[in-house]
Each structure stands twice: as C-alpha cells, then as structure tokens.
Design a protein around this motif. Structure first.
Motif, PDB file in Angstrom:
ATOM      1  N   ALA A 238       0.755  -1.251   0.081  1.00 48.17           N
ATOM      2  CA  ALA A 238       0.029   0.003  -0.021  1.00 48.17           C
ATOM      3  C   ALA A 238       0.836   1.297   0.189  1.00 48.17           C
ATOM      4  N   PHE A 239       1.827   1.252   0.862  1.00 48.47           N
ATOM      5  CA  PHE A 239       2.586   2.607   1.175  1.00 48.47           C
ATOM      6  C   PHE A 239       3.618   2.872   0.030  1.00 48.47           C
ATOM      7  N   ASN A 240       4.094   1.316  -0.785  1.00 50.15           N
ATOM      8  CA  ASN A 240       4.718   1.529  -1.837  1.00 50.15           C
ATOM      9  C   ASN A 240       4.354   2.112  -3.116  1.00 50.15           C
ATOM     10  N   SER A 241       2.964   2.140  -3.292  1.00 56.58           N
ATOM     11  CA  SER A 241       2.076   2.463  -4.393  1.00 56.58           C
ATOM     12  C   SER A 241       2.066   4.069  -4.507  1.00 56.58           C
ATOM     13  N   GLU A 242       2.492   4.408  -5.721  1.00 54.75           N
ATOM     14  CA  GLU A 242       2.512   6.031  -5.922  1.00 54.75           C
ATOM     15  C   GLU A 242       1.020   6.544  -5.799  1.00 54.75           C
ATOM     16  N   ALA A 243       0.287   5.760  -6.400  1.00 59.68           N
ATOM     17  CA  ALA A 243      -1.465   6.277  -6.339  1.00 59.68           C
ATOM     18  C   ALA A 243      -1.761   6.402  -4.592  1.00 59.68           C
ATOM     19  N   TRP A 248      -3.548   9.521  -0.068  1.00 63.74           N
ATOM     20  CA  TRP A 248      -3.550  10.064   1.307  1.00 63.74           C
ATOM     21  C   TRP A 248      -2.642  10.783   1.805  1.00 63.74           C
ATOM     22  N   GLY A 249      -1.550  11.436   0.849  1.00 57.55           N
ATOM     23  CA  GLY A 249      -0.625  12.345   1.165  1.00 57.55           C
ATOM     24  C   GLY A 249       0.245  11.791   1.876  1.00 57.55           C
ATOM     25  N   VAL A 250       0.513  10.718   2.008  1.00 57.57           N
ATOM     26  CA  VAL A 250       1.866  10.052   2.559  1.00 57.57           C
ATOM     27  C   VAL A 250       2.853   9.883   1.666  1.00 57.57           C
TER      28      VAL A 250
END
Length: 550
Positions: A238-243, A248-250
């Motif tokens: 999830a956090f590796n995805s650019e989208a 979510w602004g992370v």
C-alpha cells in the motif's frame, strides 16, 4: 536409539504398540493422599480458620484438576511467554512476506510466470529446514541457553542481511529480467536464516509454555507470522504505491527504507533477548543428545506407519488450493486490480485472521484437534472455485464498490478457513510432539506440512505458461498477422513483439487449466485418502507417537 515392533504389526493403531512413553502433556499431578488417621491428626493440629482455609484450598485444587484444558485460566507467565513467541514469529513473518508476497508482485510486471517460478524457489528453505534441524536441536552454548544460542545469531544475521539488501535491492529491481538468479539467491539466504530461527522458536515453545497452554503455541505462531506477513505484504504494498501515497498524502515507502526499518527491529529484539530474557534449563537427557542421535531419532520416527501416513497426507493435502494460492492474486493484478486495492482487502482481512486463530485454538483443544482441519477443506475448495470464476469474469477497471466488497467478503471467508486449518494441524503436531526432541519433532511434522504447500507452486507457475497460448498480433497493410510467441508476458517478450510493431495477446490462459487440475485432484484425494486417514490418526493414543531415547 531403537524401537521394537512385532513383525505382524501392520495396522496403524499397532505400529508402536510395544513402545511405552509417558504422554507429553500430563495432567497436573495430585498431592499425595494421607491415610485417614494421619489426615485427621493433621487437621486437629490446625485452628478452625486454618482448617477451613485448608479445605477451601483442597477444593480449589480438585476443581482446577477437573476443569478441561480449554477452561483453565492462563497464568501471567504464560501470557508473557505468548507475547514473546508472537514477537519471535513476527520477525520470521517479515522476510517471508517479502519473498512470498510483495517482491513477486513488484516483479510481476516485468517477468513471465516461468521466471516467477524461479524466484519462488527462494521459499524452499522454509520447507526443507528439517535437513539441519538436528544440528539446531543438539548444538548450543549452555551459558546462553539451548534455544537462545540459535535465535540470537540468526536474528542478527537476518537483520544484517536485510540491511545489506536495502543497499543493493533497487539496482536489482531496475532490471529484474537479467537479475532473476541474483534476486533468488539473496532472498533464499534471507528465508534460510529465518527458517533456522523458526526451528529454535518451535522447540522453545514446547518448554516456554506450560503443559495446559501448549495448544496456544500454534495461535502465537498464527498471530506472529500473519502480523509479519501482513506488514511486509499489505502495509508495504500500500505505502509503496505511488497512487496510494498521492491519494492519502503520505510519503511513498521504498523497499530499501522498509528493509532498514526491520533490520533495526531485529537488532533491538535480539539485544533484549541477550541481556534481559533468561532461558530455563531443559532436561539433561535432551541436552546431552548428539547430532547423530537426533538424525537417528528422525529416521526412527519416519519409519512409524502412522507417521508415514501423516507425511503422505501432508505432501498432497494442499494441491487442491495450489493454483489459487500461487497465481490467483497475480492474475487479478494482471487484469487491472490495483496493488493498493489488494493491500486494502488484506488489511481488512487481518483482524479476522487473528480472531480465527483464537477460535480455531479453542476448537482444536481436546482429543480431536484435526476435526476443524478436516471440516475446513470443503469451504476452502469452494472458495478456490469462486476465485477462479472471479478471475474469469473480472470486470474492466475501475471496479465498482459492490464488486470490491464482494472480493473482501470472499477474502475474509477464505483466509478464515485457511487459518482454521493451520491452527488445527499445528495443534495436532503440538499434541503429539515429544519435548525430548522438541524442535526436531515439531519441525519434522511442520516440514511436510509446509512442503505440501511449497512444492506445487513451482509446477503451477510453470504450468500457467506451459498451457498458455500467447500471440503477437502484427498489423500489416490492414491485416492482422498472428505470430505465436513462446512467452509474451515478460519485458523481454513484450519488447520482441514491440520490435516488429506487434501487440501481445493471450489466446488461451493456462491458469484455468492448471486451476481445474488442482481442484479436481483436491476433491478426489480428500474423499479417498485424507478424511479416512485423519480420523484414524486422531484416534491413536498420544503414547504411540513417542520414541525410546537410548
């Protein structure tokens, strides 16, 4: 080390009838009883209050003994031990989540299924750890502790290896087609040392927990491994995805940063074990076992008729689910299902897995731990069929909220059935394992369970490409010229097709053929062998699973 058996001992129930070893989970021993006269004399020496308190204590003790194992309260020591086991299994789950989950998804866009099959070999050490488990069980530094002697160095190596990979993994992922072998070797080493740590942790669980709480060892394993796998698979994807990061602004989480974080966690947990956790001494009979004696014991165990049946059952029990577990998620991503959506689905599923682990531990307690394991086969096969149909009728993206909700519902039910099976079979292994060779016995049984889910994966991924018909369509003067390609999925295959101004299309998807073969075999093997064999093995007394130690 020697076992004696009658020549005519052919039945499962009598293969070890001449061996008599005390059960591994004895009831709490009763206090020696006094003769009537002595008891009366003892009570007369007490005051009224003391006599009443003694009677209450005796009544509580007898009531405690009469309670079934699943009803007895868990002590504070056992609770602390469970937390420790969960943390140790968590450290195993992190590299496994990378090797079996995230990295294949990162590579899927660039590699064919046959190339992914090569990378899948990195998971094999976890299933072959029996080969060196006797060494882990026999060699140790007495001042450090039997299990800590292996857990501490293995975790230091795992942490260091993750730190090393974090410094080099990006250049490997930039051109994975030419670095498949190197990637496979690196992650094989990571899984190898994690598997070695698992051997020691499995053995420690048998003495770290009290006898009444041994069934919770499998629950700790479920929680720890699932948490680590969840962190490396769901959270990381999830956090590796650019989208996902933009939505979510992370900040986007790179694989390099993620590996460095977990290398630090490995170091901290290892330092705490080294300086703050003391390991209880185990029986001298276990500590004095030589490596040769352990290997001889393994061979003795494997010669038992009922163990051979259990091994055969384990090796083929998961074939029915093999295509679903190896290729379904990859196929969904290939059809347009975003990795971050897949991560969200697994995220929602995670608390249900933990709940399922606790419930399955309750269901598996008692004399029939294999009952939930057997019952969960049918729903798992049905869910595999549904998953195959979902891939076949997968809608064009973007998918609707209703379809996404259906995928989550299917994922939750499917993983719940899988968790029930995992905890059930682990509880059975814990019940029959002999603590005199704790790590080796548990690893022996778990090895064949893991191998049953590992060895089909390579054949499934190879089969998907083998049964697929890939076509490179080349428009020429208004006509489509079809050029059959050996593979039109990887970057290399697509590049060759692009060089002749073609477009890769799949005329026949081998996934459906392989999935049908696996599910058909699963149903036949379940009815013909698994169900009758599991009932026989479950009915055997615990004593027949023991071996004489010389």
């Amino acid at each position: 080390m020697r076992t004696q058996s009658r020549p005519d001992s052919m039945a499962v129930s009598s293969s070890l009838s001449s061996i008599h070893i005390s059960p591994r989970t004895p009831r709490t021993p009763r206090m020696p009883t006094l003769e009537d006269g002595e008891e009366d004399l003892e009570l007369t020496l007490l005051g009224e209050d003391e006599r009443q308190q003694a009677a209450r204590d005796l009544g509580e003790q007898e009531n405690q003994e009469l309670l079934p194992e699943s009803k007895r309260p868990i002590s504070a020591r056992d609770k602390r031990s469970m937390v420790l086991l969960c943390v140790l299994y968590l450290i195993q789950g992190v590299p496994l989540g990378l090797a079996l989950g995230s990295v294949p998804f990162l590579l899927k866009e660039h590699l064919s299924y046959s190339q992914l099959a090569t990378f899948a070999l990195s998971s094999y050490p976890y299933s072959l750890k029996l080969l060196w488990s006797p060494i882990v069980d026999s060699l140790f530094i007495r001042s450090v502790g039997r299990r800590k002697s292996w857990i501490i160095p293995m975790q230091l190596i795992v942490g260091t290896l993750m730190l090393y990979i974090s410094l080099n993994v990006q250049k490997l992922l930039d051109d994975p087609g030419n670095n498949v072998t190197e990637l496979t070797v690196i992650f094989t080493m990571l899984v190898l040392f994690s598997a070695t740590q698992d051997i020691a942790v499995d053995g420690w669980a048998l003495t770290l927990l009290s006898q009444d709480c041994l069934s919770y060892a499998s629950t700790c394993q479920t929680i720890g491994l699932n948490t680590g796998f969840f962190a490396s698979f769901t959270v990381f994807l999830a956090f590796n995805s650019e989208a996902f990061a933009a939505r979510w602004g992370v900040p986007q989480l790179s694989l390099s940063t993620y590996l460095r974080f977990w290398s630090i966690v490995c170091y901290l947990v290892t330092l705490w074990l080294l300086f703050f956790k003391k390991e209880d001494k185990e029986p001298a009979s276990e500590a004095d076992m030589s490596i040769k004696a352990v290997y001889k014991t393994i061979w003795t165990i494997c010669k038992l008729k009922h163990v051979q049946l259990l091994i055969l059952m384990h090796l083929f029990a998961k074939v029915g689910f093999a295509a679903n577990e190896a290729a379904t998620s990859l196929k969904m991503v290939e059809k347009g299902f975003r990795r971050e959506d897949l991560a969200i689905a697994v995220l929602i599923d995670f608390p249900f897995q933990i709940t399922g682990g606790w419930l399955a531990a309750k269901w598996s307690a008692g004399d029939r731990p294999l009952r939930p394991w057997m019952h969960a086969f049918w729903p798992r096969l049905i869910f595999c069929l549904i998953a195959t149909l979902v891939v076949y009728w997968f809608p064009k993206p973007p998918i609707t909220l209703g379809f996404f909700a259906f995928l989550i519902f299917h994922t939750v039910l499917s993983s719940f059935a899988s968790t029930v099976q995992f905890v059930g079979i682990s509880a059975f292994h814990t019940r029959v394992s002999d603590p005199l060779i704790g790590g080796t016995y548990m690893t022996l049984l778990n090895t064949f369970t893991n191998m049953g889910g590992t060895w089909p994966k390579w054949f499934v991924l190879i089969g998907v490409d083998l049964f697929s018909v890939a076509i490179c369509r080349v428009p020429d003067a208004g006509m489509d010229v079809k050029v059959q390609a050996t593979e039109c999925v990887s970057d290399h295959g697509k590049q060759l097709c692009h060089e002749i101004n073609g477009i890769c299309t799949t005329e026949q998807d081998g996934y459906y053929i392989v999935s049908a073969i696996c599910m058909a075999f699963g149903v036949v093997f379940l009815l013909a062998f698994i169900l009758p064999t599991a009932r026989k093995l479950q009915a055997l007394p615990t004593s027949v699973w023991r071996v004489k130690m010389s």
